[in-house]
Design a protein around this motif. Structure first.
Motif, short mmCIF file in Angstrom:
data_model
loop_
_atom_site.label_atom_id
_atom_site.label_comp_id
_atom_site.label_asym_id
_atom_site.label_seq_id
_atom_site.Cartn_x
_atom_site.Cartn_y
_atom_site.Cartn_z
N UNK A 1 0.83 -1.15 0.07
CA UNK A 1 -0.02 -0.15 -0.01
C UNK A 1 0.64 1.36 -0.06
N UNK A 2 1.98 1.20 0.73
CA UNK A 2 2.89 2.37 0.87
C UNK A 2 3.36 2.65 -0.57
N UNK A 3 3.83 1.67 -1.36
CA UNK A 3 4.64 1.68 -2.78
C UNK A 3 3.44 2.16 -3.48
N UNK A 4 2.31 1.80 -3.47
CA UNK A 4 1.23 2.21 -4.51
C UNK A 4 0.88 3.89 -4.21
N UNK A 5 0.81 4.17 -3.01
CA UNK A 5 0.66 5.48 -2.54
C UNK A 5 1.89 6.27 -3.18
N UNK A 6 3.35 5.93 -3.02
CA UNK A 6 4.17 6.63 -3.33
C UNK A 6 4.16 6.81 -4.95
N UNK A 7 3.92 5.74 -5.64
CA UNK A 7 3.62 5.81 -7.16
C UNK A 7 2.53 6.87 -7.59
N UNK A 8 1.49 6.84 -6.83
CA UNK A 8 0.48 7.87 -7.32
C UNK A 8 0.83 9.20 -6.99
N UNK A 9 1.76 9.45 -5.78
CA UNK A 9 2.19 10.68 -5.53
C UNK A 9 3.15 11.42 -6.54
#
Length: 83
Positions: free
Chosen positions: A47-55
């Motif tokens: 979830x952290x990785x997906x959040x970083x990618x989106x940001x």
């Protein structure tokens, strides 16, 4: 193989995804992690990785785990939120 997601809600402020098949869940379960441990791992990594990618794409977007699956056959509810 891969992640299986379906959009279950979409509006101008968020997209809600129902995620079924998840290779991360299956792999962590296969090495003996229990459901609570898998949820912690998922929050800390996937979830952290997906959040970083989106940001990186748009700093105003956030990726959140709204509901973690109760078992391997269940699903997660995840959301992409603007703002």
């Amino acid at each position: 193989m891969g992640i299986s997601s379906e959009i279950i809600e979409e509006n101008s402020e968020r997209i809600v995804l129902k995620t079924g098949r998840c290779p991360i869940y299956k792999a962590t379960q296969a090495v003996g992690m229990d459901n609570e441990g898998i949820e912690v791992e998922c929050q800390a990594n996937a979830i952290y990785y997906k959040d970083v990618m989106l940001k990186q794409w748009d700093p105003n977007l956030s990726y959140r785990l709204w509901e973690f699956r109760s078992s391997a056959d269940a699903h997660c509810i995840e959301e992409v939120v603007l703002g």
